[in-house]
Design a protein around this motif. Structure first.
Motif, PDB file in Angstrom:
ATOM      1  N   ASN A 135       0.960  -1.151  -0.044  1.00  0.00           N
ATOM      2  CA  ASN A 135      -0.022  -0.141   0.038  1.00  0.00           C
ATOM      3  C   ASN A 135       0.801   1.330   0.170  1.00  0.00           C
ATOM      4  O   ASN A 135       2.161   1.046   0.018  1.00  0.00           O
ATOM      5  CB  ASN A 135      -0.981   0.060   1.176  1.00  0.00           C
ATOM      6  CG  ASN A 135      -2.223   0.609   0.845  1.00  0.00           C
ATOM      7  OD1 ASN A 135      -2.443   1.402  -0.022  1.00  0.00           O
ATOM      8  ND2 ASN A 135      -3.390   0.202   1.384  1.00  0.00           N
ATOM      9  N   VAL A 136       0.271   2.529  -0.137  1.00  0.00           N
ATOM     10  CA  VAL A 136       1.203   3.616  -0.299  1.00  0.00           C
ATOM     11  C   VAL A 136       0.446   4.914   0.308  1.00  0.00           C
ATOM     12  O   VAL A 136      -0.723   4.895   0.120  1.00  0.00           O
ATOM     13  CB  VAL A 136       1.263   3.916  -1.829  1.00  0.00           C
ATOM     14  CG1 VAL A 136      -0.113   4.034  -2.712  1.00  0.00           C
ATOM     15  CG2 VAL A 136       2.180   4.977  -2.091  1.00  0.00           C
ATOM     16  N   THR A 137       1.063   5.894   0.631  1.00  0.00           N
ATOM     17  CA  THR A 137       0.261   6.906   1.158  1.00  0.00           C
ATOM     18  C   THR A 137      -0.025   8.130   0.071  1.00  0.00           C
ATOM     19  O   THR A 137       0.474   7.612  -0.830  1.00  0.00           O
ATOM     20  CB  THR A 137       1.358   7.757   1.954  1.00  0.00           C
ATOM     21  OG1 THR A 137       2.559   8.178   1.374  1.00  0.00           O
ATOM     22  CG2 THR A 137       1.821   6.930   3.106  1.00  0.00           C
ATOM     23  N   LYS A 138      -0.986   9.080   0.354  1.00  0.00           N
ATOM     24  CA  LYS A 138      -1.327   9.579  -0.698  1.00  0.00           C
ATOM     25  C   LYS A 138      -0.357  10.435  -1.626  1.00  0.00           C
ATOM     26  O   LYS A 138      -0.623  10.842  -2.570  1.00  0.00           O
ATOM     27  CB  LYS A 138      -2.555  10.631  -0.069  1.00  0.00           C
ATOM     28  CG  LYS A 138      -3.828  10.100   0.259  1.00  0.00           C
ATOM     29  CD  LYS A 138      -4.804  11.013   0.988  1.00  0.00           C
ATOM     30  CE  LYS A 138      -6.053  10.323   1.202  1.00  0.00           C
ATOM     31  NZ  LYS A 138      -6.948  11.438   1.936  1.00  0.00           N
ATOM     32  N   ASP A 139       0.599  10.899  -0.755  1.00  0.00           N
ATOM     33  CA  ASP A 139       1.587  11.774  -1.150  1.00  0.00           C
ATOM     34  C   ASP A 139       2.640  10.792  -1.976  1.00  0.00           C
ATOM     35  O   ASP A 139       3.625  11.396  -2.383  1.00  0.00           O
ATOM     36  CB  ASP A 139       2.411  12.555  -0.197  1.00  0.00           C
ATOM     37  CG  ASP A 139       2.939  11.861   0.858  1.00  0.00           C
ATOM     38  OD1 ASP A 139       3.286  10.658   0.848  1.00  0.00           O
ATOM     39  OD2 ASP A 139       3.358  12.622   1.793  1.00  0.00           O
ATOM     40  N   GLY A 140       2.652   9.446  -1.737  1.00  0.00           N
ATOM     41  CA  GLY A 140       3.641   8.605  -2.606  1.00  0.00           C
ATOM     42  C   GLY A 140       4.885   8.522  -2.064  1.00  0.00           C
ATOM     43  O   GLY A 140       5.917   7.914  -2.631  1.00  0.00           O
ATOM     44  N   LYS A 141       4.980   9.130  -0.690  1.00  0.00           N
ATOM     45  CA  LYS A 141       6.297   9.004  -0.248  1.00  0.00           C
ATOM     46  C   LYS A 141       6.914   8.121   0.655  1.00  0.00           C
ATOM     47  O   LYS A 141       8.046   7.766   1.091  1.00  0.00           O
ATOM     48  CB  LYS A 141       6.333  10.456   0.685  1.00  0.00           C
ATOM     49  CG  LYS A 141       6.638  11.766   0.181  1.00  0.00           C
ATOM     50  CD  LYS A 141       6.839  12.919   0.984  1.00  0.00           C
ATOM     51  CE  LYS A 141       6.816  14.133   0.183  1.00  0.00           C
ATOM     52  NZ  LYS A 141       7.028  15.391   1.247  1.00  0.00           N
ATOM     53  N   LEU A 142       5.808   7.489   1.031  1.00  0.00           N
ATOM     54  CA  LEU A 142       5.955   6.021   1.925  1.00  0.00           C
ATOM     55  C   LEU A 142       4.883   4.932   1.132  1.00  0.00           C
ATOM     56  O   LEU A 142       3.893   4.931   0.963  1.00  0.00           O
ATOM     57  CB  LEU A 142       5.403   6.149   3.453  1.00  0.00           C
ATOM     58  CG  LEU A 142       6.204   7.091   4.252  1.00  0.00           C
ATOM     59  CD1 LEU A 142       5.646   7.381   5.513  1.00  0.00           C
ATOM     60  CD2 LEU A 142       7.846   6.742   4.426  1.00  0.00           C
ATOM     61  N   PHE A 143       5.603   3.562   1.406  1.00  0.00           N
ATOM     62  CA  PHE A 143       5.018   2.376   0.863  1.00  0.00           C
ATOM     63  C   PHE A 143       5.085   1.381   2.287  1.00  0.00           C
ATOM     64  O   PHE A 143       5.697   1.610   3.170  1.00  0.00           O
ATOM     65  CB  PHE A 143       5.759   1.663  -0.239  1.00  0.00           C
ATOM     66  CG  PHE A 143       5.396   2.323  -1.392  1.00  0.00           C
ATOM     67  CD1 PHE A 143       4.529   2.052  -2.413  1.00  0.00           C
ATOM     68  CD2 PHE A 143       6.515   3.427  -1.906  1.00  0.00           C
ATOM     69  CE1 PHE A 143       4.240   2.841  -3.551  1.00  0.00           C
ATOM     70  CE2 PHE A 143       6.207   3.786  -3.115  1.00  0.00           C
ATOM     71  CZ  PHE A 143       5.179   3.531  -4.006  1.00  0.00           C
ATOM     72  N   CYS A 144       4.139   0.354   2.247  1.00  0.00           N
ATOM     73  CA  CYS A 144       4.263  -0.501   3.382  1.00  0.00           C
ATOM     74  C   CYS A 144       3.856  -1.823   2.717  1.00  0.00           C
ATOM     75  O   CYS A 144       3.403  -2.139   1.611  1.00  0.00           O
ATOM     76  CB  CYS A 144       3.298  -0.059   4.425  1.00  0.00           C
ATOM     77  SG  CYS A 144       1.330  -0.489   3.947  1.00  0.00           S
ATOM     78  N   GLY A 145       4.298  -2.915   3.303  1.00  0.00           N
ATOM     79  CA  GLY A 145       3.914  -4.263   2.858  1.00  0.00           C
ATOM     80  C   GLY A 145       3.792  -5.241   4.246  1.00  0.00           C
ATOM     81  O   GLY A 145       4.266  -5.120   5.214  1.00  0.00           O
ATOM     82  N   ASP A 146       3.303  -6.359   3.978  1.00  0.00           N
ATOM     83  CA  ASP A 146       2.877  -7.346   4.804  1.00  0.00           C
ATOM     84  C   ASP A 146       4.048  -8.455   4.866  1.00  0.00           C
ATOM     85  O   ASP A 146       3.831  -9.467   5.561  1.00  0.00           O
ATOM     86  CB  ASP A 146       1.542  -7.851   4.847  1.00  0.00           C
ATOM     87  CG  ASP A 146       1.168  -8.407   3.683  1.00  0.00           C
ATOM     88  OD1 ASP A 146       1.890  -8.435   2.523  1.00  0.00           O
ATOM     89  OD2 ASP A 146      -0.153  -8.911   3.545  1.00  0.00           O
ATOM     90  N   GLY A 147       5.022  -8.597   4.203  1.00  0.00           N
ATOM     91  CA  GLY A 147       5.960  -9.540   4.180  1.00  0.00           C
ATOM     92  C   GLY A 147       5.392 -11.087   3.486  1.00  0.00           C
ATOM     93  O   GLY A 147       4.456 -11.159   2.889  1.00  0.00           O
ATOM     94  N   GLY A 148       6.002 -11.818   3.737  1.00  0.00           N
ATOM     95  CA  GLY A 148       5.609 -13.099   3.431  1.00  0.00           C
ATOM     96  C   GLY A 148       6.550 -14.235   4.029  1.00  0.00           C
ATOM     97  O   GLY A 148       7.599 -14.041   4.515  1.00  0.00           O
ATOM     98  N   ASP A 149       5.829 -15.581   4.282  1.00  0.00           N
ATOM     99  CA  ASP A 149       6.637 -16.543   4.757  1.00  0.00           C
ATOM    100  C   ASP A 149       7.403 -17.577   3.923  1.00  0.00           C
ATOM    101  O   ASP A 149       7.244 -17.238   2.780  1.00  0.00           O
ATOM    102  CB  ASP A 149       5.587 -17.556   5.777  1.00  0.00           C
ATOM    103  CG  ASP A 149       4.600 -18.359   4.707  1.00  0.00           C
ATOM    104  OD1 ASP A 149       5.051 -18.332   3.617  1.00  0.00           O
ATOM    105  OD2 ASP A 149       3.524 -18.639   5.426  1.00  0.00           O
ATOM    106  N   PRO A 150       8.293 -18.495   4.449  1.00  0.00           N
ATOM    107  CA  PRO A 150       9.050 -19.178   3.217  1.00  0.00           C
ATOM    108  C   PRO A 150       8.295 -20.061   2.245  1.00  0.00           C
ATOM    109  O   PRO A 150       8.808 -20.491   1.234  1.00  0.00           O
ATOM    110  CB  PRO A 150       9.781 -20.289   4.306  1.00  0.00           C
ATOM    111  CG  PRO A 150      10.044 -19.497   5.497  1.00  0.00           C
ATOM    112  CD  PRO A 150       8.640 -18.797   5.678  1.00  0.00           C
ATOM    113  N   GLY A 151       6.843 -20.248   2.626  1.00  0.00           N
ATOM    114  CA  GLY A 151       6.036 -21.018   1.583  1.00  0.00           C
ATOM    115  C   GLY A 151       5.583 -20.037   0.605  1.00  0.00           C
ATOM    116  O   GLY A 151       5.189 -20.687  -0.433  1.00  0.00           O
TER     117      GLY A 151
END
Length: 201
Positions: A135-151
């Motif tokens: 996901n991303v902030t409205k101004d495009g300056k920051l993103f985020c993610g929820d990672g993932g497991d080895p599978g």
């Protein structure tokens, strides 16, 4: 599951329902796997869906075609708020951000495609930083993610985190072609340990 369904070529369709009249309109038919339908938050006629990154106007008879370099990876992509609107404070969602892997499961990018200018931006991230959702902030300056497991597709050995990403563009020195990808990197910060989370859910 998706690969088996694709191989079976089962017909699917996308449709709209008029909540006042009950009228149903089919706007796209396919034997591909269609999922993650999402309308633009600022343009109700622009619809995004996956497995391959494609877009269509909801009033059209079919997709307008691939909007960027595609990957067989399923897309979990947010609409990005156009960065040029930052100064005015008037957000306009014109860029689609999606998971791009070249090749699949080896090199990881968070890639963006501006549906108006056709400008492409690819931010590189490390294997452990790959995320199922972004996901991303409205101004495009920051993103985020929820990672993932080895599978998951990235096979990350230490990727079970909620990440904060700070994007950095790297200038294309000596290249004046506007059609060339704008490259960059994502600098990550781990916010939440997700090692107890069951990603397969």
């Amino acid at each position: 599951m998706m690969e088996e369904r694709l191989a079976a070529r089962i017909p699917m369709g996308m449709f709209t329902v008029n909540v006042k009249t009950g009228e149903v309109k089919t706007i796209h038919k396919s034997t591909d796997w269609l999922n993650h339908l999402e309308f633009s938050p600022t343009d109700p006629t622009l619809l995004m869906f996956c497995t391959k990154v494609r877009g269509t106007r909801s009033t059209a008879s079919g997709p307008s075609g691939p909007m960027a370099a595609t990957s067989p990876r399923s897309t979990h992509a947010p609409w990005r708020w156009k960065s040029s609107a930052m100064s005015s404070g008037h957000p306009t969602a014109k860029t689609i951000w999606y998971d791009l892997q070249t090749p699949r499961g080896e090199v990881f990018w968070l890639a963006g495609y501006n549906v108006e200018t056709k400008e492409r931006t690819w931010y590189h991230l490390e294997r452990n930083e790959w995320s199922i959702h972004f996901n991303v902030t409205k101004d495009g300056k920051l993103f985020c993610g929820d990672g993932g497991d080895p599978g998951q597709v990235a096979r990350a050995t230490d990727g079970e985190w909620i990440y904060l990403f700070r994007p950095e563009l790297i200038p294309n020195r000596g290249i004046e072609d506007k059609n060339f990808v704008n490259p960059g990197v994502l600098h990550s910060e781990r916010l939440v340990n997700m090692s107890k989370h069951q990603y397969k859910l």
